[in-house]
Scaffold this motif. Structure first.
Motif, PDB file in Angstrom:
ATOM      1  N   HIS A 115     -13.455   4.227  -4.855  1.00 64.03           N
ATOM      2  CA  HIS A 115     -13.145   5.080  -3.702  1.00 64.03           C
ATOM      3  C   HIS A 115     -12.023   4.474  -2.858  1.00 64.03           C
ATOM      4  CE1 HIS A 115     -15.943   8.198  -4.446  1.00 64.03           C
ATOM      5  NE2 HIS A 115     -16.205   8.505  -3.198  1.00 64.03           N
ATOM      6  N   THR A 116     -12.101   3.179  -2.617  1.00 66.08           N
ATOM      7  CA  THR A 116     -11.051   2.516  -1.840  1.00 66.08           C
ATOM      8  C   THR A 116      -9.718   2.585  -2.572  1.00 66.08           C
ATOM      9  OG1 THR A 116     -12.606   1.016  -0.752  1.00 66.08           O
ATOM     10  CG2 THR A 116     -10.302   0.332  -0.808  1.00 66.08           C
ATOM     11  N   TYR A 117      -9.731   2.268  -3.851  1.00 64.64           N
ATOM     12  CA  TYR A 117      -8.492   2.288  -4.630  1.00 64.64           C
ATOM     13  C   TYR A 117      -7.872   3.676  -4.636  1.00 64.64           C
ATOM     14  CZ  TYR A 117      -9.872  -2.298  -6.559  1.00 64.64           C
ATOM     15  OH  TYR A 117     -10.235  -3.606  -6.722  1.00 64.64           O
ATOM     16  N   LEU A 118      -8.703   4.715  -4.801  1.00 65.27           N
ATOM     17  CA  LEU A 118      -8.171   6.077  -4.828  1.00 65.27           C
ATOM     18  C   LEU A 118      -7.576   6.448  -3.472  1.00 65.27           C
ATOM     19  CD1 LEU A 118      -7.710   8.703  -6.411  1.00 65.27           C
ATOM     20  CD2 LEU A 118      -9.913   9.497  -5.515  1.00 65.27           C
ATOM     21  N   ALA A 119      -8.271   6.137  -2.393  1.00 68.69           N
ATOM     22  CA  ALA A 119      -7.762   6.457  -1.056  1.00 68.69           C
ATOM     23  C   ALA A 119      -6.419   5.777  -0.816  1.00 68.69           C
ATOM     24  CB  ALA A 119      -8.771   6.042   0.013  1.00 68.69           C
ATOM     25  N   GLU A 120      -6.309   4.521  -1.194  1.00 66.37           N
ATOM     26  CA  GLU A 120      -5.053   3.795  -0.996  1.00 66.37           C
ATOM     27  C   GLU A 120      -3.950   4.326  -1.908  1.00 66.37           C
ATOM     28  OE1 GLU A 120      -6.657  -0.462   0.730  1.00 66.37           O
ATOM     29  OE2 GLU A 120      -6.229  -0.345  -1.409  1.00 66.37           O
ATOM     30  N   TYR A 121      -4.300   4.689  -3.123  1.00 69.33           N
ATOM     31  CA  TYR A 121      -3.335   5.225  -4.084  1.00 69.33           C
ATOM     32  C   TYR A 121      -2.774   6.566  -3.599  1.00 69.33           C
ATOM     33  CZ  TYR A 121      -1.672   7.232  -8.529  1.00 69.33           C
ATOM     34  OH  TYR A 121      -0.922   7.823  -9.524  1.00 69.33           O
ATOM     35  N   LEU A 122      -3.650   7.426  -3.114  1.00 70.21           N
ATOM     36  CA  LEU A 122      -3.229   8.767  -2.703  1.00 70.21           C
ATOM     37  C   LEU A 122      -2.431   8.763  -1.404  1.00 70.21           C
ATOM     38  CD1 LEU A 122      -6.446  10.825  -3.526  1.00 70.21           C
ATOM     39  CD2 LEU A 122      -4.309  10.727  -4.846  1.00 70.21           C
ATOM     40  N   THR A 123      -2.684   7.787  -0.539  1.00 74.72           N
ATOM     41  CA  THR A 123      -2.083   7.805   0.803  1.00 74.72           C
ATOM     42  C   THR A 123      -1.068   6.695   1.048  1.00 74.72           C
ATOM     43  OG1 THR A 123      -3.792   6.380   1.769  1.00 74.72           O
ATOM     44  CG2 THR A 123      -4.208   8.771   1.757  1.00 74.72           C
ATOM     45  N   LYS A 124      -1.041   5.704   0.194  1.00 73.88           N
ATOM     46  CA  LYS A 124      -0.191   4.517   0.411  1.00 73.88           C
ATOM     47  C   LYS A 124      -0.573   3.809   1.714  1.00 73.88           C
ATOM     48  CE  LYS A 124       2.292   4.554  -3.254  1.00 73.88           C
ATOM     49  NZ  LYS A 124       1.990   3.541  -4.247  1.00 73.88           N
ATOM     50  N   SER A 125      -1.817   3.981   2.144  1.00 69.42           N
ATOM     51  CA  SER A 125      -2.344   3.301   3.330  1.00 69.42           C
ATOM     52  C   SER A 125      -3.152   2.094   2.875  1.00 69.42           C
ATOM     53  CB  SER A 125      -3.263   4.228   4.123  1.00 69.42           C
ATOM     54  OG  SER A 125      -2.559   5.346   4.603  1.00 69.42           O
ATOM     55  N   GLU A 126      -3.248   1.109   3.732  1.00 63.43           N
ATOM     56  CA  GLU A 126      -4.085  -0.046   3.437  1.00 63.43           C
ATOM     57  C   GLU A 126      -5.403   0.096   4.169  1.00 63.43           C
ATOM     58  OE1 GLU A 126      -2.601  -4.034   3.480  1.00 63.43           O
ATOM     59  OE2 GLU A 126      -0.568  -3.326   3.056  1.00 63.43           O
ATOM     60  N   ILE A 127      -6.449   0.321   3.411  1.00 66.06           N
ATOM     61  CA  ILE A 127      -7.790   0.427   3.976  1.00 66.06           C
ATOM     62  C   ILE A 127      -8.513  -0.908   3.808  1.00 66.06           C
ATOM     63  CG2 ILE A 127     -10.025   1.590   3.773  1.00 66.06           C
ATOM     64  CD1 ILE A 127      -8.430   4.081   2.859  1.00 66.06           C
ATOM     65  N   GLY A 128      -8.290  -1.544   2.688  1.00 64.18           N
ATOM     66  CA  GLY A 128      -8.918  -2.836   2.417  1.00 64.18           C
ATOM     67  C   GLY A 128     -10.227  -2.678   1.690  1.00 64.18           C
ATOM     68  N   ASN A 129     -11.191  -2.011   2.304  1.00 67.44           N
ATOM     69  CA  ASN A 129     -12.499  -1.827   1.697  1.00 67.44           C
ATOM     70  C   ASN A 129     -13.233  -0.726   2.450  1.00 67.44           C
ATOM     71  OD1 ASN A 129     -14.853  -2.366   0.114  1.00 67.44           O
ATOM     72  ND2 ASN A 129     -15.688  -3.513   1.830  1.00 67.44           N
TER      73      ASN A 129
END
Length: 166
Positions: A115-129
């Motif tokens: 879920h984290t990887y997908l969110a970061e991939y789709l948005t180019k945002s850094e969520i971390g975890n």
């Protein structure tokens, strides 16, 4: 029409018992409370979910059901998708790309790290975890689900139970 993708990591689960499969882990008391609170949060924001798709793992399905109850979504309409359990970013993206275009707001309930990887991939945002019961809201402007790919989304919000004020 904009597409809204909500990625919800399952709530906190109990520790795995000796003879228990990971798939069968249940929510602990904190997880039950947090899933309910996250559902209330969505209800308070008047989010209208068109479909909930969840991993069939017990902890994810329980999280999805508790959220659904709070937002008055028929729990019998929750769709279980085996691909969300132990998913890769690629397999999650395939699930997203195959969503029906009549669904404008989708809630996917699953697991980390996908879920984290997908969110970061789709948005180019850094969520971390994405924490347990963390919720990432991603907006896609003027795209069909099949057009969604790397960097096409905007991270509108990332919330988790400790941030909620109730």
């Amino acid at each position: 029409m904009n597409k809204n993708l909500y990625l919800l990591r399952h709530a906190k689960a109990s520790e795995k018992l000796t003879d228990q499969q990971d798939f069968d882990r249940t929510l602990d008391s904190q997880g039950l409370q947090n899933a309910t609170r996250m559902g209330i949060n969505l209800l308070n924001k008047k989010v209208q979910i068109d479909i909930i798709i969840t991993s069939p793992a017990v902890r994810a399905l329980s999280t999805a059901s508790l959220v659904a109850e709070q937002i008055k979504y028929d729990t019998n309409r929750i769709h279980q998708n085996q691909e969300l359990y132990e998913a890769s970013t690629r397999s999650l993206l395939q699930v997203v790309n195959q969503l029906k275009d009549e669904w404008n707001t989708v809630l996917l309930v699953g697991h980390n790290p996908a879920h984290t990887y997908l969110a970061e991939y789709l948005t180019k945002s850094e969520i971390g975890n994405i924490t347990t019961c963390g919720l990432a809201h991603i907006v896609f402007k003027n795209l069909g689900w099949n057009e969604i790919s790397e960097g096409t989304g905007q991270l509108k919000s990332y919330e988790y139970p400790d941030l909620l004020n109730f």
